[in-house]
Scaffold this active site. Structure first.
Site, mmCIF file in Angstrom:
data_model
loop_
_atom_site.group_PDB
_atom_site.id
_atom_site.type_symbol
_atom_site.label_atom_id
_atom_site.label_comp_id
_atom_site.label_asym_id
_atom_site.label_seq_id
_atom_site.Cartn_x
_atom_site.Cartn_y
_atom_site.Cartn_z
ATOM 1 N N HIS A 162 -6.122 5.014 -0.848
ATOM 2 C CA HIS A 162 -6.606 5.837 0.259
ATOM 3 C C HIS A 162 -5.506 6.793 0.705
ATOM 4 O O HIS A 162 -4.361 6.386 0.920
ATOM 5 C CB HIS A 162 -7.053 4.954 1.420
ATOM 6 C CG HIS A 162 -8.350 4.250 1.159
ATOM 7 N ND1 HIS A 162 -8.616 2.971 1.601
ATOM 8 C CD2 HIS A 162 -9.463 4.657 0.496
ATOM 9 C CE1 HIS A 162 -9.843 2.623 1.218
ATOM 10 N NE2 HIS A 162 -10.372 3.629 0.543
ATOM 11 N N ASP A 255 -14.576 2.755 -3.042
ATOM 12 C CA ASP A 255 -16.020 2.484 -3.051
ATOM 13 C C ASP A 255 -16.629 2.944 -4.369
ATOM 14 O O ASP A 255 -17.816 3.265 -4.431
ATOM 15 C CB ASP A 255 -16.711 3.210 -1.882
ATOM 16 C CG ASP A 255 -16.439 2.542 -0.551
ATOM 17 O OD1 ASP A 255 -16.277 1.311 -0.529
ATOM 18 O OD2 ASP A 255 -16.366 3.258 0.464
ATOM 19 N N HIS A 307 -3.016 -1.633 0.908
ATOM 20 C CA HIS A 307 -3.624 -0.665 1.818
ATOM 21 C C HIS A 307 -2.929 -0.790 3.173
ATOM 22 O O HIS A 307 -2.022 -1.585 3.350
ATOM 23 C CB HIS A 307 -5.122 -0.958 1.974
ATOM 24 C CG HIS A 307 -5.941 -0.690 0.745
ATOM 25 N ND1 HIS A 307 -6.802 0.378 0.641
ATOM 26 C CD2 HIS A 307 -6.037 -1.356 -0.437
ATOM 27 C CE1 HIS A 307 -7.390 0.367 -0.540
ATOM 28 N NE2 HIS A 307 -6.947 -0.683 -1.217
ATOM 29 N N TYR A 347 -18.360 -4.080 -0.403
ATOM 30 C CA TYR A 347 -18.589 -4.125 -1.846
ATOM 31 C C TYR A 347 -17.927 -2.907 -2.491
ATOM 32 O O TYR A 347 -17.417 -2.026 -1.822
ATOM 33 C CB TYR A 347 -20.097 -4.115 -2.149
ATOM 34 C CG TYR A 347 -20.891 -5.130 -1.366
ATOM 35 C CD1 TYR A 347 -20.941 -6.456 -1.772
ATOM 36 C CD2 TYR A 347 -21.577 -4.765 -0.207
ATOM 37 C CE1 TYR A 347 -21.666 -7.399 -1.046
ATOM 38 C CE2 TYR A 347 -22.303 -5.699 0.525
ATOM 39 C CZ TYR A 347 -22.340 -7.013 0.097
ATOM 40 O OH TYR A 347 -23.047 -7.947 0.810
ATOM 41 N N GLU A 366 -3.641 -5.589 3.554
ATOM 42 C CA GLU A 366 -3.631 -4.533 4.576
ATOM 43 C C GLU A 366 -2.304 -4.609 5.335
ATOM 44 O O GLU A 366 -2.113 -5.444 6.207
ATOM 45 C CB GLU A 366 -4.819 -4.700 5.529
ATOM 46 C CG GLU A 366 -6.186 -4.573 4.866
ATOM 47 C CD GLU A 366 -6.589 -3.122 4.594
ATOM 48 O OE1 GLU A 366 -5.819 -2.203 4.948
ATOM 49 O OE2 GLU A 366 -7.682 -2.919 4.026
#
Length: 396
Positions: A162, A255, A307, A347, A366
């Site tokens: 990301h 995703d 992340h 998902y 995270e």
């Protein structure tokens, strides 16, 4: 650092002379048969650089070696043309210097070019590192993979899936640098010797999966007017891209994987934007395809995707994870203070797909807490929390 073979030299001798583990020397010179060294052949010594020294009144190579805490032969090896008895004032010689400091400075806005420059510096200083691109981003930026280790157990870490979570890249690059320093200096990290871990594991690192997105968040939109206008429109007509997670096509790369993608797609945005749009189908984006191809081509025992933020570790997917996943996440939690959470109720993520298709442990970590992008002032705190997880991923 490069040296030239002399009569009688061997890699075993260099290992003793420079106090570098023999395996690192062998892995730094993979194209050379250590049993058939030839005079004049170039050998790479990892973990050293050379610095220039100017001869002054009264200098001798022996005195210089003493002052620099080096064997005399180490200086002779990097100055093959010099006659030790004929030094003259003002003459410049090269002096080996052991690397004991980081080459990576992660505490800055760390974009793609900085990462690539640091990878180049690390591969020059530590030639046992291997690296090749696994594919290209939408804007044709090569996505590098770095391999470190000589073991049969293959492990994978990745960062910056990301865009606005880009701090994960300098965090993982700093760990790589510290691992390299511990290997060549034969020191420990948190009491752990790195040599055995190097010989037991092969660590695959993809430090920046989403280079176009990272550059967008850090540097703003590209110069191409049409692309710039499209990105601003996707970003709700804002030129502030600090909330942008997706790739440059406005697709959320985490995703994009075929792990109940349809369920995630049904509840997510249906058009490109800064986050959560999963594309028209799984694995349509080059960055996601590159990660899938890499994973299929390797035999990873487990994978960790880094992340930000939340200080949690997601470790399950649809109860398909193996029993050892829970044991592993409990150790990750112990060394970091992070909370293990079995299901993220989402998902189509990389970790989900890995667990589903391989039935092996996969984790989404995270790092840190706050609002993305996390401030660089949090770097040291996040790194110290992450360090235990990086190490446990190798020793488990």
């Amino acid at each position: 650092m490069d040296i030239l073979i002399r009569p009688g030299d061997s890699l075993w001798y260099f290992s003793d002379l420079f106090k570098i583990p023999l395996q690192l020397l062998l892995d730094s010179n993979r194209n050379i048969n250590p049993q058939l060294l030839q005079v004049g052949q170039r050998i790479q010594i990892p973990g050293y650089v050379t610095t220039s020294y100017t001869i002054t009144q009264g200098d001798s190579l022996w005195q210089i070696a003493q002052n620099k805490n080096l064997p005399l032969n180490a200086i002779l090896l990097v100055n093959p043309e010099i006659q030790p008895s004929r030094l003259h004032i003002g003459q410049t010689i090269q002096v080996p210097q052991r690397l004991t400091w980081r080459l990576v400075n992660g505490q800055q806005n760390y974009d793609y070019s900085m990462m690539m420059n640091d990878i180049k510096k690390l591969q020059t200083a530590y030639p046992f590192l291997q690296g090749t691109p696994i594919g290209n981003s939408v804007l044709a930026q090569p996505i590098p993979e770095i391999l470190i280790g000589n073991g049969s157990k293959r492990i994978h870490y990745k960062a910056s899936f990301h865009a606005n979570e880009w701090i994960t890249t300098p965090i993982i690059m700093t760990f790589l640098n510290d691992y390299l320093l511990a290997l060549t200096n034969q020191t420990t990290i948190r009491g752990l010797s790195m040599g055995p871990l190097y010989n037991q594991t092969t660590l695959s690192l993809v430090p920046m999966v989403n280079p176009d997105g990272v550059n967008l968040v850090i540097n703003g939109p590209p110069a191409n007017e049409a692309l710039k206008n499209k990105l601003i429109a996707w970003n709700h007509n804002s030129q502030n891209f600090s909330g942008w997670k997706a790739n440059i096509n406005g697709v959320d790369l985490n995703d994009q994987f075929p792990a109940k993608w349809e369920l995630e797609n049904a509840r997510n945005p249906q058009t490109p934007g800064p986050r959560d749009y999963g594309g028209e189908a799984p694995l349509t984006q080059p960055e996601a395809i590159a990660m899938a191809d890499l994973t299929r081509s390797r035999n990873f025992a487990w994978v960790l995707a880094f992340h930000t933020q939340g200080r949690v570790i997601y470790w399950g997917f649809e109860n398909l994870e193996p029993p050892e996943s829970q044991t592993m996440v409990e150790e990750f939690s112990r060394v970091s203070g992070y909370e293990p959470i079995q299901s993220a109720n989402s998902y189509a993520g990389y970790k989900d797909w890995f667990i589903q298709d391989w039935r092996r442990p996969g984790f989404t970590v995270e790092l840190g807490s706050g609002t993305n992008p996390l401030p660089i002032s949090e770097f040291d705190t996040i790194y110290q929390e992450a360090l235990g997880i990086f190490l446990a991923g190798l020793y488990l």
